[in-house]
Design an enzyme around this catalytic site. Structure first.
Site, PDB file in Angstrom:
ATOM      1  N   SER B  17     -30.315  37.253 -54.196  1.00 11.76           N
ATOM      2  CA  SER B  17     -29.364  38.363 -54.288  1.00 11.76           C
ATOM      3  C   SER B  17     -29.363  38.955 -55.690  1.00 11.76           C
ATOM      4  O   SER B  17     -29.401  40.181 -55.861  1.00 11.76           O
ATOM      5  CB  SER B  17     -27.951  37.885 -53.945  1.00 11.76           C
ATOM      6  OG  SER B  17     -27.912  37.369 -52.637  1.00 11.76           O
ATOM      7  N   ARG B  40     -22.519  39.960 -61.262  1.00 12.56           N
ATOM      8  CA  ARG B  40     -21.718  39.166 -60.328  1.00 12.56           C
ATOM      9  C   ARG B  40     -20.667  40.039 -59.633  1.00 12.56           C
ATOM     10  O   ARG B  40     -20.338  39.820 -58.467  1.00 12.56           O
ATOM     11  CB  ARG B  40     -21.079  37.954 -61.020  1.00 12.56           C
ATOM     12  CG  ARG B  40     -20.390  36.981 -60.054  1.00 12.56           C
ATOM     13  CD  ARG B  40     -20.157  35.610 -60.637  1.00 12.56           C
ATOM     14  NE  ARG B  40     -21.379  34.872 -60.835  1.00 12.56           N
ATOM     15  CZ  ARG B  40     -22.022  34.174 -59.884  1.00 12.56           C
ATOM     16  NH1 ARG B  40     -21.512  34.092 -58.663  1.00 12.56           N
ATOM     17  NH2 ARG B  40     -23.143  33.553 -60.145  1.00 12.56           N
ATOM     18  N   HIS B  43     -22.539  41.668 -56.983  1.00  9.40           N
ATOM     19  CA  HIS B  43     -22.809  40.644 -55.977  1.00  9.40           C
ATOM     20  C   HIS B  43     -21.595  40.438 -55.066  1.00  9.40           C
ATOM     21  O   HIS B  43     -21.719  40.242 -53.856  1.00  9.40           O
ATOM     22  CB  HIS B  43     -23.189  39.346 -56.700  1.00  9.40           C
ATOM     23  CG  HIS B  43     -23.477  38.185 -55.810  1.00  9.40           C
ATOM     24  ND1 HIS B  43     -22.579  37.161 -55.633  1.00  9.40           N
ATOM     25  CD2 HIS B  43     -24.540  37.893 -55.034  1.00  9.40           C
ATOM     26  CE1 HIS B  43     -23.098  36.273 -54.797  1.00  9.40           C
ATOM     27  NE2 HIS B  43     -24.279  36.695 -54.416  1.00  9.40           N
TER      28      HIS B  43
END
Lengths: 209, 209
Positions: B17, B40, B43
């Site tokens: 990812s 993040r 994400h």
């Protein structure tokens, strides 16, 4: 110009927020009966993409509302999603909320089988006898496992909220769940999240009030 | 074509990812030292807007990492945010995570003063003696109250994560917190959320490992 906060009472904030969302949506076509869910997802994310990416199977909302009234339980794939569901309102209908992700037996099963804990936690949920609503906001593998369990006839959820977020297998897992016969609410594409999963549960609950 | 899930081990999913995110960001300029946090957030949300809207005060990341190492506590404005923080990692450093939103004394104070529970819970947090990181993902009123407490010299947080989401006073509350002298990480504009607040805490924790 000095930045200033608008004077507004706590009770008015949510009302005003939904007015702004409605205003900015303009005449964007939403499916009748799904408006409250779409707007609450936008409210939760400030992301108007949810006006376009949310897909509902026929009568999913009505079916889910009836299931909750009849005491259906909710299974989430994160404790964060569980934390976000309005327990005060949900508890009126007799259902429970489960998240098995941190359970020791789930961890053991996942390790033994080389699968994610999300997969193992769906297997555990499939053993529940209550009517079930799945609220999947994180793990595409959970959604993929639900697809298999449904296809194998081992699980017949009242609703699958399929809104995992991410970049690997997320788009595909959502498409798979939409191939089943079970009622679903899916955020097509990469977007979603535990917050979105919880917010869809709450939107359903508030529709019942 | 039949939809199929990519075969990938649980351990590989996050790695893959982040590779996709890095690839799609291309040469979009990120501030050195903040990349892990930005990625993040993307994400967590699948929303590349976070590459543009995250603003960091100078040395905020370094300062926050040191604070955590020295046992700083985290205060959140939702139990959902608290649920999303990686306790296994955080517990190594000795800090605690607090969310006062559901406390009876906070509810009483909020009612008595006609303020939000978020405001009352910030007042309660201001009485803590530990070094504090505030992770605000929901209530702009919490952020507004932090601004006042800081300005009045009653609070000196190690870091304010200012990522409430929404449509009323959200943009303004974020701008206000950026006027203070305290270290901050802010998602400028309307976007954010409890998931984003938790994810920024986790990104800091993973940078320490």
């Amino acid at each position: 110009m000095k930045v200033q906060l608008e004077k507004i009472s706590p009770q008015e904030i949510e009302k005003r927020s939904f007015e702004i969302i409605t205003e900015e949506l303009g005449d964007f076509p939403l499916i009748p009966g799904t408006e409250d869910i779409v707007k609450r997802c936008i409210h939760t994310s400030a992301d108007f993409d949810y006006a376009q990416n949310l897909v509902f199977s026929r009568d999913a909302v009505e079916h889910a509302c009836n299931a909750i009234k009849n005491g259906a339980c909710i299974v989430t794939d994160t404790n964060m999603g569980k934390a976000g569901i309005n327990k005060k309102v949900f508890s009126r209908y007799g259902g429970e909320i489960f998240c098995f992700m941190a359970d020791w037996d789930v961890e053991e099963r996942a390790k033994a089988l080389g699968v994610t804990r999300a997969v193992a936690s769906m297997d555990k949920a499939a053993e529940l006898k209550q009517p079930l609503i799945f609220a999947i906001g994180n793990a595409p593998t959970a959604l993929g496992r639900l697809y298999e369990l449904i296809r194998e006839g081992r699980l017949k959820p009242e609703l699958v909220i399929g809104v995992p977020v991410g970049f690997v297998n997320v788009v595909q897992a959502k498409e798979l769940i939409m191939e089943t016969e079970v009622p679903y609410i899916v955020a097509r594409g990469r977007k979603g999240g535990s917050n979105i999963a919880a917010c869809i549960c709450n939107a359903l609950l508030y529709m019942l009030e």
